[in-house]
Design a protein around this motif. Structure first.
Motif, PDB file in Angstrom:
ATOM      1  N   GLU A 193       0.842  -1.223   0.000  1.00 20.38           N
ATOM      2  CA  GLU A 193       0.000   0.000   0.000  1.00 20.38           C
ATOM      3  C   GLU A 193       0.865   1.257   0.000  1.00 20.38           C
ATOM      4  O   GLU A 193       0.529   2.243  -0.644  1.00 20.38           O
ATOM      5  N   ARG A 202       4.147   1.329  -0.973  1.00 22.49           N
ATOM      6  CA  ARG A 202       4.942   1.304  -2.215  1.00 22.49           C
ATOM      7  C   ARG A 202       4.154   1.895  -3.386  1.00 22.49           C
ATOM      8  O   ARG A 202       4.729   2.414  -4.334  1.00 22.49           O
ATOM      9  N   ALA A 203       2.820   1.801  -3.298  1.00 26.04           N
ATOM     10  CA  ALA A 203       1.999   2.402  -4.359  1.00 26.04           C
ATOM     11  C   ALA A 203       2.048   3.924  -4.269  1.00 26.04           C
ATOM     12  O   ALA A 203       1.808   4.629  -5.245  1.00 26.04           O
ATOM     13  N   PRO A 238       7.371   4.273  -4.422  1.00 26.75           N
ATOM     14  CA  PRO A 238       8.012   2.989  -4.725  1.00 26.75           C
ATOM     15  C   PRO A 238       9.322   2.773  -3.968  1.00 26.75           C
ATOM     16  O   PRO A 238       9.741   1.642  -3.762  1.00 26.75           O
TER      17      PRO A 238
END
Ligand SMILES: N[C@@H](CCC(=O)N[C@@H](CS)C(=O)NCC(=O)O)C(=O)O
Length: 213
Positions: A43, A45-46, A49
């Motif tokens: 979640e 990393r969205a 990144p």
């Protein structure tokens, strides 16, 4: 409302907190427990990144990371970013300088020193970071001896970006007292309206002695 993804001991997060305070931008904060791996969760990393803080989510859902890019975006149309093309490039110049010469030296040394990791790092690497930090502070001190703020004599996001780690050089084992013009500049920044003085120690996070994976 804008959402700031933050980790309180992060001075990269502090940069954004400071501008949000000074430009009076309404926002809410979501804390990311980076040493517990929250930055590595899909979640987050969205959102970013790299897994690092800070990041922001705009009202329309778009996300932005890298502290200095966030500063430049949020400062648009405020007194904290000049309109003139050349002066904007000078702001960008000092913000790039900050990443290479301040964040990458004082930021690393301070993080290692305050979380008990300094002794675990190779001595050559620490010596290289110390030399880089002194070089950065020499450059800043010489520049600030001739001007009250980094760009065109006016307080801007360039000052916010550089201030975040430069004023904490002592915590990185670099004596700030050797840099009188820089100390005077720190005083001028502290007296800006809606200045945010609170720096959070890593000791508020019981997980901070761990390594980031
Ligand atoms: N160049 C990035 C650096 C961001 C950064 O390194 N953030 C640290 C906290 S100061 C972090 O979140 N580290 C966790 C990780 O990299 O996983 C910026 O200016 O935003």
């Amino acid at each position: 409302m804008l959402t700031l993804y933050d980790y309180l001991p992060s001075q990269n997060g502090y940069k954004v907190r400071l501008l949000l305070s000074q430009a009076q931008i309404p926002h809410r904060t979501r804390l990311v427990s980076i040493f517990e791996g929250a930055g590595r969760a899909p979640e987050y990393r969205a959102i970013n990144p790299t897994g690092a803080v800070p990041a922001v989510r705009l009202d329309d859902g778009r996300v932005l990371s890298e502290s200095n890019a966030i500063l430049a975006y949020l400062a648009e149309g405020t007194a904290y970013l000049p309109e003139d093309r050349f002066l904007r490039a000078k702001v960008a110049q000092w913000m790039s300088f900050e990443i290479d010469y301040v964040q990458n030296t004082i930021g690393s040394l301070r993080y290692w020193a305050l979380t008990g990791k300094l002794e675990q790092r190779p001595a050559e690497l620490v010596a290289m970071k110390r030399a880089g930090a002194r070089r950065a502070l020499d450059v800043l001190d010489a520049h600030l001896a001739a001007t009250p703020f980094l760009v065109d004599g006016a307080y801007s996001v360039a000052d916010i970006a550089v201030f975040a780690y430069a004023h904490l050089a002592d915590e990185a084992g670099i004596e700030l007292s050797r840099y009188p013009a820089l100390i005077a500049w720190v005083g001028r920044i502290r007296s800006q309206p809606r200045f945010l003085g609170q720096v959070f120690p890593y000791s508020i996070d019981p997980h901070a002695s761990g390594e980031l994976s």
